[in-house]
Design an enzyme around this catalytic site. Sequence first.
Site, PDB file in Angstrom:
ATOM      1  N   ILE A   1      18.078 -49.907 -24.084  1.00 23.23           N
ATOM      2  CA  ILE A   1      18.686 -48.466 -23.128  1.00 23.23           C
ATOM      3  C   ILE A   1      18.114 -48.456 -21.779  1.00 23.23           C
ATOM      4  CG2 ILE A   1      19.659 -46.320 -22.532  1.00 23.23           C
ATOM      5  CD1 ILE A   1      19.585 -45.702 -25.597  1.00 23.23           C
TER       6      ILE A   1
ATOM      7  N   SER B   1      17.618 -39.356 -24.949  1.00 24.49           N
ATOM      8  CA  SER B   1      16.952 -40.186 -25.961  1.00 24.49           C
ATOM      9  C   SER B   1      17.031 -38.943 -27.360  1.00 24.49           C
ATOM     10  CB  SER B   1      15.210 -40.584 -25.329  1.00 24.49           C
ATOM     11  OG  SER B   1      14.884 -39.729 -25.365  1.00 24.49           O
TER      12      SER B   1
ATOM     13  N   GLU C   1      20.231 -29.398 -33.350  1.00 27.39           N
ATOM     14  CA  GLU C   1      21.172 -29.338 -33.354  1.00 27.39           C
ATOM     15  C   GLU C   1      22.130 -29.261 -34.344  1.00 27.39           C
ATOM     16  OE1 GLU C   1      21.831 -33.870 -32.669  1.00 27.39           O
ATOM     17  OE2 GLU C   1      20.581 -33.827 -31.288  1.00 27.39           O
TER      18      GLU C   1
ATOM     19  N   HIS D   1      24.948 -34.704 -28.515  1.00 32.22           N
ATOM     20  CA  HIS D   1      24.583 -35.722 -28.122  1.00 32.22           C
ATOM     21  C   HIS D   1      25.981 -37.106 -27.922  1.00 32.22           C
ATOM     22  CE1 HIS D   1      21.250 -37.644 -31.000  1.00 32.22           C
ATOM     23  NE2 HIS D   1      21.856 -38.353 -30.381  1.00 32.22           N
TER      24      HIS D   1
ATOM     25  N   GLY E   1      25.648 -39.556 -26.214  1.00 30.00           N
ATOM     26  CA  GLY E   1      25.285 -40.801 -25.490  1.00 30.00           C
ATOM     27  C   GLY E   1      26.327 -42.102 -25.657  1.00 30.00           C
TER      28      GLY E   1
HETATM   29  N1  LIG Z   1      22.037 -40.194 -26.688  1.00 28.98           N
HETATM   30  C1  LIG Z   1      22.018 -41.076 -27.622  1.00 28.98           C
HETATM   31  O1  LIG Z   1      23.013 -40.627 -28.043  1.00 28.98           O
HETATM   32  C2  LIG Z   1      21.490 -42.011 -28.233  1.00 28.98           C
HETATM   33  C3  LIG Z   1      19.934 -41.927 -28.308  1.00 28.98           C
HETATM   34  N2  LIG Z   1      19.132 -42.873 -28.541  1.00 28.98           N
HETATM   35  C4  LIG Z   1      17.549 -42.960 -28.605  1.00 28.98           C
HETATM   36  O2  LIG Z   1      17.418 -43.975 -27.668  1.00 28.98           O
HETATM   37  C5  LIG Z   1      16.180 -43.969 -27.978  1.00 28.98           C
HETATM   38  C6  LIG Z   1      15.634 -45.262 -27.412  1.00 28.98           C
HETATM   39  O3  LIG Z   1      16.241 -46.073 -27.850  1.00 28.98           O
HETATM   40  P1  LIG Z   1      16.657 -48.156 -27.664  1.00 28.98           P
HETATM   41  O4  LIG Z   1      16.440 -48.578 -25.965  1.00 28.98           O
HETATM   42  O5  LIG Z   1      17.423 -48.844 -28.121  1.00 28.98           O
HETATM   43  O6  LIG Z   1      14.976 -48.431 -28.130  1.00 28.98           O
HETATM   44  P2  LIG Z   1      14.113 -50.086 -27.752  1.00 28.98           P
HETATM   45  O7  LIG Z   1      13.616 -49.417 -29.502  1.00 28.98           O
HETATM   46  O8  LIG Z   1      14.775 -50.755 -27.095  1.00 28.98           O
HETATM   47  O9  LIG Z   1      13.267 -48.899 -26.863  1.00 28.98           O
HETATM   48  C7  LIG Z   1      12.204 -48.190 -26.796  1.00 28.98           C
HETATM   49  C8  LIG Z   1      11.285 -48.592 -25.946  1.00 28.98           C
HETATM   50  O10 LIG Z   1      10.562 -47.213 -25.982  1.00 28.98           O
HETATM   51  C9  LIG Z   1       8.648 -47.581 -25.578  1.00 28.98           C
HETATM   52  N3  LIG Z   1       7.765 -47.011 -26.343  1.00 28.98           N
HETATM   53  C10 LIG Z   1       7.935 -45.955 -27.205  1.00 28.98           C
HETATM   54  N4  LIG Z   1       6.788 -45.659 -27.475  1.00 28.98           N
HETATM   55  C11 LIG Z   1       6.030 -44.835 -25.939  1.00 28.98           C
HETATM   56  C12 LIG Z   1       5.593 -44.217 -25.234  1.00 28.98           C
HETATM   57  N5  LIG Z   1       4.660 -43.439 -25.573  1.00 28.98           N
HETATM   58  N6  LIG Z   1       5.658 -44.362 -23.907  1.00 28.98           N
HETATM   59  C13 LIG Z   1       6.160 -45.168 -23.610  1.00 28.98           C
HETATM   60  N7  LIG Z   1       7.240 -46.217 -24.293  1.00 28.98           N
HETATM   61  C14 LIG Z   1       7.172 -45.884 -25.424  1.00 28.98           C
HETATM   62  C15 LIG Z   1       8.972 -49.121 -26.883  1.00 28.98           C
HETATM   63  O11 LIG Z   1       7.616 -50.170 -25.950  1.00 28.98           O
HETATM   64  C16 LIG Z   1      10.562 -49.134 -26.206  1.00 28.98           C
HETATM   65  O12 LIG Z   1      10.269 -50.541 -25.370  1.00 28.98           O
HETATM   66  C17 LIG Z   1      16.089 -44.622 -29.773  1.00 28.98           C
HETATM   67  O13 LIG Z   1      15.133 -44.323 -30.213  1.00 28.98           O
HETATM   68  C18 LIG Z   1      17.145 -42.804 -29.545  1.00 28.98           C
HETATM   69  O14 LIG Z   1      16.293 -42.190 -30.377  1.00 28.98           O
HETATM   70  C19 LIG Z   1      20.135 -44.248 -28.720  1.00 28.98           C
HETATM   71  C20 LIG Z   1      20.522 -44.506 -28.984  1.00 28.98           C
HETATM   72  C21 LIG Z   1      22.345 -43.261 -28.125  1.00 28.98           C
HETATM   73  O1  LIG Z   2      26.178 -41.291 -32.435  1.00 32.14           O
HETATM   74  C1  LIG Z   2      25.509 -40.425 -32.765  1.00 32.14           C
HETATM   75  O2  LIG Z   2      25.527 -39.787 -33.745  1.00 32.14           O
HETATM   76  C2  LIG Z   2      23.915 -40.971 -32.997  1.00 32.14           C
HETATM   77  C3  LIG Z   2      23.255 -41.923 -31.484  1.00 32.14           C
HETATM   78  C4  LIG Z   2      22.011 -41.930 -31.010  1.00 32.14           C
HETATM   79  O3  LIG Z   2      20.811 -40.756 -31.516  1.00 32.14           O
HETATM   80  C5  LIG Z   2      21.270 -42.738 -31.745  1.00 32.14           C
HETATM   81  O4  LIG Z   2      21.954 -44.264 -31.879  1.00 32.14           O
HETATM   82  O5  LIG Z   2      20.319 -43.049 -32.474  1.00 32.14           O
END
Ligand SMILES: NC(=O)C1=CN([C@@H]2O[C@H](COP(=O)(O)OP(=O)(O)OC[C@H]3O[C@@H](n4cnc5c(N)ncnc54)[C@H](O)[C@@H]3O)[C@@H](O)[C@H]2O)C=CC1
Ligand SMILES: O=C(O)CCC(=O)C(=O)O
Length: 469
Positions: A209, A286, A316, A347, A349
Site C-alpha cells: 500500500i 492500517s 470496531e 474501515h 480502505g
Molecule cells: N484500512 C483498510 O481497509 C486496510 C488496512 N490494511 C492494513 O494495512 C497494512 C499494510 O498493508 P500492506 O501495505 O499490504 O502490507 P505490506 O506487508 O505489504 O507492507 C507493510 C510494510 O510495513 C513494514 N513494517 C512492518 N513493521 C514495521 C515497523 N515497525 N516500522 C516500520 N515499518 C514496518 C514492512 O517492512 C512492510 O514493508 C496491513 O497489515 C493491514 O493491517 C490493509 C488493507 C486494507
Molecule cells: O475490508 C475488510 O474487511 C478489511 C480490510 C483490511 O483491513 C485488510 O485487508 O487488512
Amino acid sequence: MSAQDINCLQNSFQKAINMSGSPGIVSTSPTQSFMNTLPRRLSTSKQSKALKPFSTGDIKILLLENVNTAAIQIFKEQGYQVDFYKSSLPEEDLIEKIKDVHAIGIRSKTKLTANVLQHARNLVVIGCFCIGTNQVDLDYAANMGVAVFNSPFSNSRSVAELVIAEIISLARQLGDRSIELHTGTWNKVSARCWEIRGKTLGIIGYGHIGSQLSVLAEAMGMHVIYYDIVTIMALGTAKQVSTLDELLNKSDFVSLHVPETSETKNMLSFPQFAAMKDGAYVINASRGTVVDIPALVQAMQAGKIAGAALDVYPNEPGKNGANTYNDDLNSWTSQLVSLPNVILTPHIGGSTEEAQSAIGIEVAHSLSKYINEGNSVGSVNFPEVSLRSLDFDQENTVRVLYIHRNVPGVLKTVNNILSSHNIEKQFSDSNGDIAYLIADISQVNQSDIKNIYDELNQTSAKISIRLLY
Ligand SMILES: NC(=O)C1=CN([C@@H]2O[C@H](COP(=O)(O)OP(=O)(O)OC[C@H]3O[C@@H](n4cnc5c(N)ncnc54)[C@H](O)[C@@H]3O)[C@@H](O)[C@H]2O)C=CC1
Ligand SMILES: O=C(O)CCC(=O)C(=O)O
C-alpha cells in the site's frame, strides 16, 4: 468407472474404515457427475484428475462479514455447503458455528483466537478475505494443522486511493465544509487551506500500500519520504529515511501503512506527535492500535496537528448500524468526533467493488486448492508445498497430506510406512515448528489406503493427516 461404481466404492470404503466424515480422517473421491462440473486442470498436456476430499456436499464453509458473492459462487461450484452471514458473530455464536465446519472465511472483525479455535474440531483451513491476518492466532492455527490464507494485495490500490482523497480533503478541510453546509452554514474560507503540490508526504511502512501511495502522491506533485524496518527500493523520486523521527520532522502529511504487531502498537504517541511539524496531518488506514488516539486528541487540541483521517480503531463494531460508534466502544470517541478537521471512516480502505471481488476470487481459489489438492502455496502460517495434479486417468492413487511437528527423524518414519508402495512424487517443507509433506502413492487399493492412514496416524509427530483420491 461409472458414477454408480464410484458411489459404491465411496460407500464401501467409508464402511471399511468406519469414518465419521471428519476431514482429519480420510477422503473419498467425488461422483463422476460432480467431477464433470469442475474445470479440468492440465498437467503438461494431460488432463488432471480432480481430487476431492469428501463426497459432494460434505465440505461445510462458514462465511462471515459479507464476504464477496464471487467467493460464494466458487465454493458452491465446488459443491461445498456454504453458511453465509453479513456480519461477524459474537464469540459464543462463533464457537458454536465453528465446531462443525471445515473452512471459515472472515474479514478483519472476526477474532479467531485460541479460545475460539480450540472448538474447531473439523477445521482444515481459514481464509482471511483481506490483507491483515492479525485477527487470527496464526501459531495456534498452525499447531492444530490449520492453514491460513489471505489476499496480500487485492485491495492495496483501493486503500492508496482513499488516502489520496484524504490528503486533499484534510488540506482543504473538506469534511468540515461539507458538514457545515449540510446543516445550513455557508463558511467560505481559505485560511489554513493548502494545495498539496510541493508538500512532503511521509509514509510509514513502504509495502504494497505504502509504495502504491508513493506513486500516486508523486504524480500529484508531492515529495515522498518513507520509513520502513527493511531497506526497500524507492519508486520514482521517493527517498527512504533511516529513522522514524527524521520522517516525522520533515513531513507535512504522515500516513501509516504497517501491520499490527507488538512493535507498531502506539507507534504514534505523545513523543512522536511532538516530533512532527506544527500543523502537520495524520492519516491512519492500517490498524487501530498503531495510533495512540488520546495522544492524537491532545495534539490536535493543542493545535500541533491540523487534521487527521482515521479508517481503523482499536475496537470496531461487529456490524453496520446506528449508535454503534460511541464511548462504549472506545472511551475517547466523543472527544474525537468533536474535533475540527477529523475525517472518520468505518474501515472502508479496502471496500470497493473491484477489491472485494478480486479478494473473493483469490481467497476462494486458495481455499479450494488447499481443500481439494493440499496445495498450501500462499499460506501465511504454513510451509508452502504443492505437487502437480494427478493425471485424470490415474487410478488407484492416493495423495497423502501429512502435517507434523518439525522434529528429527519424521521423514524416515513416514517413508518407512510409504516405502512398500510406489511413491510417485513427494514434496516436503517446514516453517518453524510445523512441517508439511505431500506424497502421491500409486498402485494402492482400499486396504492399502486404510493401512497407510492407520500407520501415519500412530506416528508421534503427527498433527493431522488427510488422504485425497
Ligand atoms: N484500512 C483498510 O481497509 C486496510 C488496512 N490494511 C492494513 O494495512 C497494512 C499494510 O498493508 P500492506 O501495505 O499490504 O502490507 P505490506 O506487508 O505489504 O507492507 C507493510 C510494510 O510495513 C513494514 N513494517 C512492518 N513493521 C514495521 C515497523 N515497525 N516500522 C516500520 N515499518 C514496518 C514492512 O517492512 C512492510 O514493508 C496491513 O497489515 C493491514 O493491517 C490493509 C488493507 C486494507
Ligand atoms: O475490508 C475488510 O474487511 C478489511 C480490510 C483490511 O483491513 C485488510 O485487508 O487488512
